[in-house]
Design an enzyme around this catalytic site. Structure first.
Site, PDB file in Angstrom:
ATOM      1  N   SER A  19       0.844  -1.195   0.000  1.00 54.76           N
ATOM      2  CA  SER A  19       0.000   0.000   0.000  1.00 54.76           C
ATOM      3  C   SER A  19       0.881   1.247   0.000  1.00 54.76           C
ATOM      4  CB  SER A  19      -0.911   0.005   1.236  1.00 54.76           C
ATOM      5  OG  SER A  19      -0.145   0.307   2.386  1.00 54.76           O
ATOM      6  N   LYS A  91       0.276  -0.248  15.054  1.00 55.58           N
ATOM      7  CA  LYS A  91      -1.148  -0.333  15.390  1.00 55.58           C
ATOM      8  C   LYS A  91      -1.771  -1.637  14.905  1.00 55.58           C
ATOM      9  CE  LYS A  91      -4.173   2.459  13.190  1.00 55.58           C
ATOM     10  NZ  LYS A  91      -5.031   3.656  12.998  1.00 55.58           N
ATOM     11  N   SER A 137     -13.036   0.700  11.767  1.00 51.75           N
ATOM     12  CA  SER A 137     -12.393   0.463  13.050  1.00 51.75           C
ATOM     13  C   SER A 137     -13.438   0.291  14.148  1.00 51.75           C
ATOM     14  CB  SER A 137     -11.467   1.648  13.355  1.00 51.75           C
ATOM     15  OG  SER A 137     -11.364   1.856  14.747  1.00 51.75           O
ATOM     16  N   ARG A 139     -12.911   0.391  17.273  1.00 51.31           N
ATOM     17  CA  ARG A 139     -12.682   1.421  18.275  1.00 51.31           C
ATOM     18  C   ARG A 139     -13.354   2.733  17.892  1.00 51.31           C
ATOM     19  NH1 ARG A 139      -9.154   5.773  18.090  1.00 51.31           N
ATOM     20  NH2 ARG A 139      -8.331   4.909  16.155  1.00 51.31           N
ATOM     21  N   ARG A 157     -13.964   0.138   4.400  1.00 50.48           N
ATOM     22  CA  ARG A 157     -12.659  -0.537   4.338  1.00 50.48           C
ATOM     23  C   ARG A 157     -11.782   0.034   3.237  1.00 50.48           C
ATOM     24  NH1 ARG A 157     -10.834  -6.110   3.382  1.00 50.48           N
ATOM     25  NH2 ARG A 157      -8.869  -4.972   3.550  1.00 50.48           N
ATOM     26  N   GLY A 158     -10.580  -0.462   3.189  1.00 52.14           N
ATOM     27  CA  GLY A 158      -9.678  -0.071   2.112  1.00 52.14           C
ATOM     28  C   GLY A 158      -8.614   0.886   2.597  1.00 52.14           C
ATOM     29  N   GLN A 161      -6.574   6.034   0.255  1.00 54.14           N
ATOM     30  CA  GLN A 161      -7.091   6.553  -1.016  1.00 54.14           C
ATOM     31  C   GLN A 161      -8.515   6.063  -1.292  1.00 54.14           C
ATOM     32  OE1 GLN A 161      -4.062   5.433  -0.428  1.00 54.14           O
ATOM     33  NE2 GLN A 161      -2.707   7.098  -1.025  1.00 54.14           N
ATOM     34  N   ARG A 163     -10.780   5.140   0.868  1.00 56.31           N
ATOM     35  CA  ARG A 163     -11.748   5.745   1.792  1.00 56.31           C
ATOM     36  C   ARG A 163     -12.078   7.168   1.390  1.00 56.31           C
ATOM     37  NH1 ARG A 163      -9.805   3.655   7.729  1.00 56.31           N
ATOM     38  NH2 ARG A 163      -8.626   1.899   6.950  1.00 56.31           N
ATOM     39  N   CYS A 250      -9.251 -10.377  21.629  1.00 55.86           N
ATOM     40  CA  CYS A 250     -10.700 -10.210  21.603  1.00 55.86           C
ATOM     41  C   CYS A 250     -11.011  -8.908  20.900  1.00 55.86           C
ATOM     42  CB  CYS A 250     -11.299 -10.244  23.003  1.00 55.86           C
ATOM     43  SG  CYS A 250     -11.280  -8.671  23.831  1.00 55.86           S
TER      44      CYS A 250
HETATM   45  N1  PBG Z   1      -5.494  -0.054  10.298  1.00 56.52           N
HETATM   46  C1  PBG Z   1      -4.979   0.680   9.190  1.00 56.52           C
HETATM   47  C2  PBG Z   1      -3.902   1.632   9.579  1.00 56.52           C
HETATM   48  N2  PBG Z   1      -2.779   1.218  10.196  1.00 56.52           N
HETATM   49  C3  PBG Z   1      -2.004   2.312  10.441  1.00 56.52           C
HETATM   50  C4  PBG Z   1      -2.665   3.418   9.955  1.00 56.52           C
HETATM   51  C5  PBG Z   1      -2.208   4.808  10.025  1.00 56.52           C
HETATM   52  C6  PBG Z   1      -0.806   5.070  10.464  1.00 56.52           C
HETATM   53  C7  PBG Z   1      -0.542   4.792  11.905  1.00 56.52           C
HETATM   54  O1  PBG Z   1      -1.424   4.879  12.777  1.00 56.52           O
HETATM   55  O2  PBG Z   1       0.627   4.501  12.191  1.00 56.52           O
HETATM   56  C8  PBG Z   1      -3.861   2.998   9.387  1.00 56.52           C
HETATM   57  C9  PBG Z   1      -4.880   3.806   8.709  1.00 56.52           C
HETATM   58  C10 PBG Z   1      -5.689   4.689   9.618  1.00 56.52           C
HETATM   59  O3  PBG Z   1      -6.078   4.283  10.727  1.00 56.52           O
HETATM   60  O4  PBG Z   1      -5.978   5.807   9.215  1.00 56.52           O
END
Ligand code: PBG
Length: 314
Positions: A19, A91, A137, A139, A157-158, A161, A163, A250
């Site tokens: 990506s 993350k 997400s 969260r 998702r995706g 770009q 999104r 979980c």
């Molecule tokens: N789960 C996807 C993901 N993993 C890390 C990032 C962004 C960069 C980061 O947090 O280091 C993103 C996209 C987002 O949440 O916008």
């Protein structure tokens, strides 16, 4: 023993997903290593790896299930020697790595905040009642519904770009992205407003790049130690111990952020019901040396404070 630096014929092979964000992170890692050891770019080889998570584009990943959808193939390539180091968004990383691999090198952390992305306003309060917002997400979905139960949250998702394109197509009026991703991609033309962490506590490890290696690879270990950021390491130690204590496997919406000042590390943590109906938050501090214990204790505390049924939402 002297360090044998990589050469064009024996390059350091850097594995990454394909990506745009993953590539930007791999290039940043290469640039920092090249600078630290006065090497040319040809001493490195960037190897793009397609993961299961990248292949599945048509359904929500939580339906696919399984751990490490974005990491399994990369870690197999590390273990086989097809690559020497792997660059990850922390993350997205499980709290434990396979035997034989270590993930203990971190680049200086980017902006940890989430961003509100919308051509129609700059914060949640600008959204009309019942407005449709997009996020994949758990969260963010729970945090949004906790703050604004009226919102209609749809799956988005995706990559970054994709999104943004969905926003343009009016699939939703707003979406949420990590500031770190936008900054690393140099996307300054996106209608993004940072959200204070007091308003939306970020995901554990948000904004941090981690580099994984074979435990026995001394060349990789020595090279990576030159670009490691200690403060980021200490913060992630606390945050990932927090996640582990809550059983990061979980699918409970969890947020956590550690910050360091004057030798003290302060960790804020939060868990929510997936529908946003409940939110439990706590904050705790300790000397930096006790970062891991701090995370573990706060995670355990929130787990025990959660009422029965808090984690059972399926
Ligand atoms: N789960 C996807 C993901 N993993 C890390 C990032 C962004 C960069 C980061 O947090 O280091 C993103 C996209 C987002 O949440 O916008």
């Amino acid at each position: 023993m002297a360090l044998t630096l990589p050469t064009p014929t024996e390059p350091l092979k850097i594995g990454t997903r394909g990506s745009p964000l993953a590539l930007a992170q791999a290039w940043e890692t290469r640039a920092r290593l090249a600078e630290a050891f006065a090497l040319e770019e040809v001493a490195f080889e960037i190897v793009v790896i397609k993961t299961t998570g990248d292949r599945i584009q048509d359904r929500p990943l939580k339906e696919v299930g399984g751990k490490g959808l974005f990491t399994k193939e990369i870690e197999e390539d590390l273990l086989s020697g097809a690559i020497d180091i792997a660059v990850h968004s922390m993350k997205d990383m499980p709290v434990a790595q396979p035997k034989g691999l270590l993930l203990d090198t971190y680049l200086p952390r980017e902006d940890v905040r989430d961003a509100f992305i919308s051509p129609h306003g700059s914060s949640l309060v600008d959204l009309e009642a019942g407005a449709t917002v997009g996020t994949s997400s758990l969260r963010r979905r729970a945090q949004l519904l906790n703050a604004r139960p009226d919102l209609n949250v749809v799956e988005f998702r995706g990559n970054v770009q994709t999104r943004l394109r969905k926003l343009e197509e009016n699939v939703a009026v707003a979406t949420f992205l990590a500031m770190a991703g936008l900054k690393r991609l140099g996307m300054t033309d996106v209608p993004a407003t940072p959200i204070a962490t007091e308003e939306m506590l970020p995901a554990v490890a948000q904004g941090a790049i981690g580099i994984e290696r074979r435990a026995k690879d001394t060349r990789a270990a020595e090279m990576l130690s030159a670009i490691h950021d200690q403060a980021t390491g200490q913060r992630l130690l606390a945050e990932r111990a927090f996640l582990a204590a809550l059983d990061g496997s979980c699918e409970t919406p969890i947020a956590g952020l550690a910050e360091i000042g004057g030798g003290i590390i302060t960790l804020r943590g939060e868990i929510l019901r997936v529908d946003g109906a409940d939110r439990l938050a706590e904050v705790s501090s300790a000397p930096v040396e006790d970062a891991k214990a701090l995370g573990k204790t706060l995670g355990k505390y929130l787990k025990s404070a959660a009422p029965n049924g808090f984690f059972d939402w399926k």
